[in-house]
Design an enzyme around this catalytic site. Structure first.
Site, mmCIF file in Angstrom:
data_model
loop_
_atom_site.group_PDB
_atom_site.id
_atom_site.type_symbol
_atom_site.label_atom_id
_atom_site.label_comp_id
_atom_site.label_asym_id
_atom_site.label_seq_id
_atom_site.Cartn_x
_atom_site.Cartn_y
_atom_site.Cartn_z
ATOM 1 N N CYS A 92 0.832 -1.203 0.000
ATOM 2 C CA CYS A 92 0.000 0.000 0.000
ATOM 3 C C CYS A 92 0.869 1.256 0.000
ATOM 4 O O CYS A 92 1.713 1.427 0.888
ATOM 5 C CB CYS A 92 -0.927 0.006 1.217
ATOM 6 S SG CYS A 92 -1.873 1.534 1.383
ATOM 7 N N CYS A 121 0.567 3.587 3.385
ATOM 8 C CA CYS A 121 1.096 3.183 4.690
ATOM 9 C C CYS A 121 2.465 3.843 4.895
ATOM 10 O O CYS A 121 3.136 4.216 3.923
ATOM 11 C CB CYS A 121 1.235 1.668 4.761
ATOM 12 S SG CYS A 121 -0.336 0.775 4.858
ATOM 13 N N HIS A 149 -3.781 0.787 8.325
ATOM 14 C CA HIS A 149 -4.349 0.377 7.041
ATOM 15 C C HIS A 149 -5.720 -0.269 7.196
ATOM 16 O O HIS A 149 -6.551 -0.202 6.279
ATOM 17 C CB HIS A 149 -3.392 -0.603 6.349
ATOM 18 C CG HIS A 149 -3.857 -1.067 4.998
ATOM 19 N ND1 HIS A 149 -3.584 -0.381 3.833
ATOM 20 C CD2 HIS A 149 -4.595 -2.161 4.625
ATOM 21 C CE1 HIS A 149 -4.122 -1.024 2.799
ATOM 22 N NE2 HIS A 149 -4.735 -2.102 3.259
ATOM 23 N N ASN A 181 -13.972 9.090 -0.690
ATOM 24 C CA ASN A 181 -14.611 7.949 -1.333
ATOM 25 C C ASN A 181 -14.260 6.716 -0.512
ATOM 26 O O ASN A 181 -13.079 6.471 -0.251
ATOM 27 C CB ASN A 181 -14.106 7.752 -2.761
ATOM 28 C CG ASN A 181 -14.410 8.936 -3.657
ATOM 29 O OD1 ASN A 181 -15.395 9.625 -3.464
ATOM 30 N ND2 ASN A 181 -13.559 9.167 -4.647
ATOM 31 N N HIS A 229 -6.587 1.875 1.844
ATOM 32 C CA HIS A 229 -6.157 2.601 3.041
ATOM 33 C C HIS A 229 -7.114 3.766 3.318
ATOM 34 O O HIS A 229 -7.541 4.454 2.387
ATOM 35 C CB HIS A 229 -4.739 3.125 2.834
ATOM 36 C CG HIS A 229 -4.064 3.588 4.080
ATOM 37 N ND1 HIS A 229 -3.096 2.852 4.724
ATOM 38 C CD2 HIS A 229 -4.219 4.713 4.820
ATOM 39 C CE1 HIS A 229 -2.677 3.510 5.785
ATOM 40 N NE2 HIS A 229 -3.360 4.649 5.867
ATOM 41 N N HIS A 249 -8.395 7.093 3.464
ATOM 42 C CA HIS A 249 -7.881 8.348 2.928
ATOM 43 C C HIS A 249 -8.990 9.119 2.234
ATOM 44 O O HIS A 249 -10.049 8.571 1.906
ATOM 45 C CB HIS A 249 -6.742 8.092 1.930
ATOM 46 C CG HIS A 249 -7.182 7.544 0.611
ATOM 47 N ND1 HIS A 249 -7.629 6.247 0.448
ATOM 48 C CD2 HIS A 249 -7.279 8.115 -0.620
ATOM 49 C CE1 HIS A 249 -7.955 6.036 -0.816
ATOM 50 N NE2 HIS A 249 -7.761 7.159 -1.492
ATOM 51 N N GLN A 258 -9.525 12.961 -0.369
ATOM 52 C CA GLN A 258 -8.859 13.795 -1.363
ATOM 53 C C GLN A 258 -9.323 15.237 -1.223
ATOM 54 O O GLN A 258 -10.359 15.519 -0.615
ATOM 55 C CB GLN A 258 -9.162 13.290 -2.779
ATOM 56 C CG GLN A 258 -8.666 11.864 -3.035
ATOM 57 C CD GLN A 258 -8.980 11.411 -4.444
ATOM 58 O OE1 GLN A 258 -8.447 11.949 -5.420
ATOM 59 N NE2 GLN A 258 -9.844 10.425 -4.572
#
Length: 350
Positions: A70, A73, A116, A156, A167, A169, A171
């Site tokens: 990933c 991470c 994660h 998303n 992971h 996250h 934007q």
């Protein structure tokens, strides 16, 4: 909050946000990366009046890597990632495969946690509060860029949404124009003020509170409700009680309460379909006022709010945007908003 600004091996900006002031971030990106090459272009549709980002370079972006590869991470045990340090609280970096770049705007990735295997709903209130501060700081920084007209912070979550990295996250997009959805809101707000002398956002919130049938939860400073004309099967709008145009204007009381209310809302979303279903896929979208007044609209009339919705309509079934939705932008919702609100009240955490 401590903010440390550094650069990745290909020159992209990376920012560490830490809860403690004594944290030192000196790790270097030891990867050998080619310079970022983008082909982002904004094209305007003369019939619809909206804009489309053409970004052919995104075909090569990272797609569902295994967990031990990933890129979000921390860099550990000889495995190098987008985050050079071995740990972090929250990290923001320029997207290597941006939809918008340069004069066409800016795209950033926000890593909520080094863990994660968790989700935003699994964060502590302290961690969620830090993410709110990060969203606010990035909005303030991007507002200083002359090409940016609007900042969009979003998450998303889930493969059903199209997420390519598991992971936790989100934007941030900095648009060089006012987005079509926001322009529609601006037009409606201006028309409502001309007709009534009142603010449409204020009237909408007041109506939902007075009716109460679609209210999901209330705090002292925040209200979450399913909108009267919800487009999606389960859709919730989260408003601060005091209208502000963007995240920068939230007062301390609203900031303090936000993590409690938002985490509760996300946890209810994960309970909608029971324990036999995978975690609920969703999009969480902050709507902020564009920068500057214009075309008869006053920035102060806009109301910061978050819209949270899922594409799952029932157990094991997704809501697809078919002919009416995709072809004519006329949504057909299979779940009455009042029923959705009732379900979200029923699954309150204990």
């Amino acid at each position: 909050m401590k903010k440390t600004v550094t650069r990745l091996a290909d020159g992209r900006e990376l920012l560490y946000y830490d809860r403690r002031d004594d944290i030192v971030r000196e790790a270097l990106d030891r990867r050998h990366l080619d310079p970022v090459s983008t082909a982002s272009e904004i094209r305007h549709d003369p019939l619809l009046g909206d804009a489309v980002a053409i970004a052919s370079h995104r075909q090569g972006r990272t797609y569902h890597p295994p967990a031990d590869e990933c890129p979000l991470c921390p860099s550990r045990d000889g495995r190098l990632s987008e985050i050079p340090d071995s740990d972090y609280d929250v990290v923001v970096f320029e997207n290597r495969f941006p939809s918008l770049a340069g004069e066409s705007g800016r795209c950033e990735v926000v890593c909520f946690t080094p863990d994660h295997d968790t989700s935003f709903a699994g964060l502590s209130e302290e961690q969620a509060a830090l993410v709110l501060e990060v969203w606010t700081d990035r909005t303030a920084d991007l507002a200083e860029l002359p090409q940016i007209k609007q900042v969009f912070c979003f998450e998303n979550r889930g493969a059903e949404i199209g997420v390519t990295l598991g992971h936790p996250h989100g934007q941030i997009y900095g648009y060089p124009f006012v987005t079509p959805r926001t322009a529609l809101m601006q037009r409606s707000v201006a028309e409502h003020r001309a007709a009534t002398g009142r603010n449409l956002f204020d009237d909408t919130l007041a109506r939902e509170l007075a009716d109460s049938v679609r209210v999901v939860l209330e705090g002292e400073h925040w209200v979450a409700f399913v909108p009267y004309a919800a487009h999606w099967p389960y859709e919730v709008h989260l408003y601060p009680r005091v209208r502000v145009p963007d995240l920068r204007e939230l007062d301390d009381a609203a900031r303090t309460e936000f993590p409690q209310v938002y985490l509760e809302l996300l946890r209810r979303f994960d309970r909608i379909f029971g324990t036999g279903e995978p975690p609920t896929p969703y999009i969480a979208a902050w709507h902020q006022a564009p920068f500057g007044d214009g075309d008869g609209f006053r920035r102060a009339d806009f109301a910061l709010h978050l819209e949270l919705f899922t594409v799952r309509r029932t157990f094991g079934k997704l809501k697809f945007l078919a002919g009416s939705e995709s072809g004519m932008s006329v949504f057909i919702n299979d779940v009455p908003p009042e029923s959705a609100a009732q379900r979200l009240r029923e699954v309150a955490s204990t």
